[in-house]
Write an enzyme that holds these catalytic residues in place. Structure first.
Site, PDB file in Angstrom:
ATOM      1  CG  ASN A  88      -7.350   7.043  -3.178  1.00 19.08           C
ATOM      2  OD1 ASN A  88      -7.995   8.080  -3.004  1.00 19.08           O
ATOM      3  ND2 ASN A  88      -6.066   7.050  -3.539  1.00 19.08           N
ATOM      4  CB  SER A 140     -15.265  12.997  -7.847  1.00 15.08           C
ATOM      5  OG  SER A 140     -15.134  14.370  -8.160  1.00 15.08           O
ATOM      6  CE1 TYR A 153     -11.325  12.141 -11.542  1.00 15.21           C
ATOM      7  CE2 TYR A 153     -13.184  13.557 -10.951  1.00 15.21           C
ATOM      8  CZ  TYR A 153     -12.037  12.864 -10.585  1.00 15.21           C
ATOM      9  OH  TYR A 153     -11.613  12.881  -9.284  1.00 15.21           O
ATOM     10  CB  ALA A 156     -14.868   7.296 -14.259  1.00 14.84           C
ATOM     11  CB  ILE A 186      -8.913  17.264  -1.941  1.00 11.71           C
ATOM     12  CG1 ILE A 186     -10.376  16.913  -1.602  1.00 11.71           C
ATOM     13  CG2 ILE A 186      -7.966  16.891  -0.799  1.00 11.71           C
ATOM     14  CD1 ILE A 186     -10.975  17.601  -0.385  1.00 11.71           C
TER      15      ILE A 186
HETATM   16  P1  NAP Z   1      -3.114  12.035  -6.794  1.00 13.91           P
HETATM   17  O1  NAP Z   1      -2.481  12.892  -5.773  1.00 13.91           O
HETATM   18  O2  NAP Z   1      -2.900  12.318  -8.236  1.00 13.91           O
HETATM   19  O3  NAP Z   1      -2.694  10.517  -6.475  1.00 13.91           O
HETATM   20  C1  NAP Z   1      -3.165   9.512  -7.313  1.00 13.91           C
HETATM   21  C2  NAP Z   1      -2.785   8.173  -6.724  1.00 13.91           C
HETATM   22  O4  NAP Z   1      -3.362   7.145  -7.555  1.00 13.91           O
HETATM   23  C3  NAP Z   1      -1.298   7.923  -6.708  1.00 13.91           C
HETATM   24  O5  NAP Z   1      -1.007   7.198  -5.536  1.00 13.91           O
HETATM   25  C4  NAP Z   1      -1.066   7.074  -7.951  1.00 13.91           C
HETATM   26  O6  NAP Z   1       0.073   6.201  -7.871  1.00 13.91           O
HETATM   27  C5  NAP Z   1      -2.333   6.260  -7.962  1.00 13.91           C
HETATM   28  N1  NAP Z   1      -2.677   5.694  -9.260  1.00 13.91           N
HETATM   29  C6  NAP Z   1      -3.021   6.350 -10.400  1.00 13.91           C
HETATM   30  N2  NAP Z   1      -3.282   5.484 -11.380  1.00 13.91           N
HETATM   31  C7  NAP Z   1      -3.099   4.242 -10.854  1.00 13.91           C
HETATM   32  C8  NAP Z   1      -3.219   2.931 -11.363  1.00 13.91           C
HETATM   33  N3  NAP Z   1      -3.578   2.705 -12.641  1.00 13.91           N
HETATM   34  N4  NAP Z   1      -2.946   1.890 -10.539  1.00 13.91           N
HETATM   35  C9  NAP Z   1      -2.574   2.097  -9.257  1.00 13.91           C
HETATM   36  N5  NAP Z   1      -2.455   3.315  -8.703  1.00 13.91           N
HETATM   37  C10 NAP Z   1      -2.716   4.378  -9.515  1.00 13.91           C
HETATM   38  O7  NAP Z   1      -4.702  12.012  -6.621  1.00 13.91           O
HETATM   39  P2  NAP Z   1      -5.645  12.402  -5.393  1.00 13.91           P
HETATM   40  O8  NAP Z   1      -6.050  13.800  -5.578  1.00 13.91           O
HETATM   41  O9  NAP Z   1      -5.063  11.957  -4.123  1.00 13.91           O
HETATM   42  O10 NAP Z   1      -6.923  11.526  -5.770  1.00 13.91           O
HETATM   43  C11 NAP Z   1      -7.220  10.290  -5.146  1.00 13.91           C
HETATM   44  C12 NAP Z   1      -8.633   9.899  -5.520  1.00 13.91           C
HETATM   45  O11 NAP Z   1      -9.544  10.910  -5.100  1.00 13.91           O
HETATM   46  C13 NAP Z   1      -8.859   9.726  -7.012  1.00 13.91           C
HETATM   47  O12 NAP Z   1      -9.747   8.659  -7.262  1.00 13.91           O
HETATM   48  C14 NAP Z   1      -9.504  11.039  -7.411  1.00 13.91           C
HETATM   49  O13 NAP Z   1     -10.281  10.899  -8.571  1.00 13.91           O
HETATM   50  C15 NAP Z   1     -10.337  11.323  -6.181  1.00 13.91           C
HETATM   51  N6  NAP Z   1     -10.706  12.732  -6.013  1.00 13.91           N
HETATM   52  C16 NAP Z   1      -9.749  13.686  -5.851  1.00 13.91           C
HETATM   53  C17 NAP Z   1     -10.144  15.015  -5.694  1.00 13.91           C
HETATM   54  C18 NAP Z   1      -9.159  16.121  -5.494  1.00 13.91           C
HETATM   55  O14 NAP Z   1      -9.594  17.293  -5.472  1.00 13.91           O
HETATM   56  N7  NAP Z   1      -7.877  15.860  -5.311  1.00 13.91           N
HETATM   57  C19 NAP Z   1     -11.505  15.347  -5.739  1.00 13.91           C
HETATM   58  C20 NAP Z   1     -12.440  14.338  -5.904  1.00 13.91           C
HETATM   59  C21 NAP Z   1     -12.026  13.030  -6.047  1.00 13.91           C
HETATM   60  P3  NAP Z   1       1.579   6.704  -8.260  1.00 13.91           P
HETATM   61  O15 NAP Z   1       2.031   7.577  -7.122  1.00 13.91           O
HETATM   62  O16 NAP Z   1       2.372   5.435  -8.358  1.00 13.91           O
HETATM   63  O17 NAP Z   1       1.463   7.448  -9.536  1.00 13.91           O
END
Ligand code: NAP
Length: 242
Positions: A88, A140, A153, A156, A186
């Site tokens: 994730n 995504s 992005y 990736a 989200i």
């Molecule tokens: P978020 O709230 O920014 O949380 C990101 C998480 O990833 C945090 O737990 C962070 O850890 C961790 N992280 C980042 N870089 C890392 C690394 N190098 N090694 C280990 N952990 C790392 O993001 P989110 O929105 O929940 O997104 C989660 C996933 O869903 C991502 O892959 C994102 O691309 C995907 N996604 C999100 C959305 C959206 O709308 N939110 C849409 C499509 C896809 P720390 O807390 O320690 O910083």
């Protein structure tokens, strides 16, 4: 003890996935990179569900850190193995292509794509030996449709989708399934800077989703019942199709 590992489990979608897996009876390894307080908050939520787990700090984009963390954990727990892996962890570094720096390109690819490879390679071994595993990759909408300003992005996430389909075929006979989830917009820290009041007009359901909307699907794909589902990409986007 049934064990699941969620990368980037400290916040957002990864936290919701960790809690969902705890509800399903998993001992959850909550990976994070820097935010120990939030990782511990996720662990508290896991315990509120009557399950347990531990926090595991490593940067998914650093091969040595990933391998050391997993090998140490496995050596300390020889009687069990990680049977569910949710890849994730991810970051956004948006910019138009002409302004895209090497650093922003590499950061996004290193985290989402190389991170997937480093961790999956090491966790997969025991899944194959035990002939059971569930891998869920966080893709995504950008990886399906491509979004302007997100060439890095989208590249990736598109690569993660292709890798999901390839690996699914490679390991299917060993009862290891590999699927991807493709969220739209989200509400998490990652989308904090986006204007929902404007963007919601694009979404048939008229609002951003919550992390739990994604974790429900992850929970299904991680379940035993999803045994005949592999190599798929499930969109969770309120109807915002390509
Ligand atoms: P978020 O709230 O920014 O949380 C990101 C998480 O990833 C945090 O737990 C962070 O850890 C961790 N992280 C980042 N870089 C890392 C690394 N190098 N090694 C280990 N952990 C790392 O993001 P989110 O929105 O929940 O997104 C989660 C996933 O869903 C991502 O892959 C994102 O691309 C995907 N996604 C999100 C959305 C959206 O709308 N939110 C849409 C499509 C896809 P720390 O807390 O320690 O910083």
């Amino acid at each position: 003890m049934k064990v699941a590992l969620v990368t980037g489990g400290s916040r957002g979608i990864g936290r919701a996935c960790s809690v969902k897996l705890a509800e399903m009876g998993y001992y959850v390894l909550v990976n994070y990179q820097s935010n120990e307080t939030e990782a511990n908050n996720t662990l508290s939520l896991i315990r509120e569900k009557g399950s347990d787990g531990e926090i595991l700090r490593f940067d998914v984009s650093k091969k040595e850190e990933v391998e050391a963390a997993i090998e140490q954990w496995q050596a300390a727990h020889p009687d069990t193995y990680i049977e569910v892996l949710v890849n994730n962890a991810g970051v956004r570094r948006d910019n138009l292509m002409v302004w895209m720096t090497d650093e922003d390109w590499n950061k996004v690819l290193d985290t989402s794509l190389n991170g997937f490879m480093y961790i999956t390679r090491v966790v997969l071994k025991n899944m194959l030996v035990k002939k059971y595993g569930r891998i869920v990759n966080m893709a995504s909408l950008s990886g399906l449709k491509g979004l302007p300003g997100q060439t890095n992005y989208s590249a990736a996430k598109g690569a993660i989708i292709a890798a999901t389909k390839a690996l699914a075929q490679e390991v299917a006979k060993k009862h290891v399934t590999v699927n991807a989830v493709a969220p739209g917009f989200i509400r998490t820290d990652m989308t904090q800077d986006l204007d929902e009041s404007q963007l919601k007009a694009l979404i048939p359901m008229g609002h951003f989703g919550n992390p739990e909307d994604v974790s429900e699907v992850v929970g299904f794909l991680a379940s035993k019942g999803a045994c005949y589902v592999t190599g798929q990409v499930v969109s969770v986007n309120g109807g915002l199709y390509t």
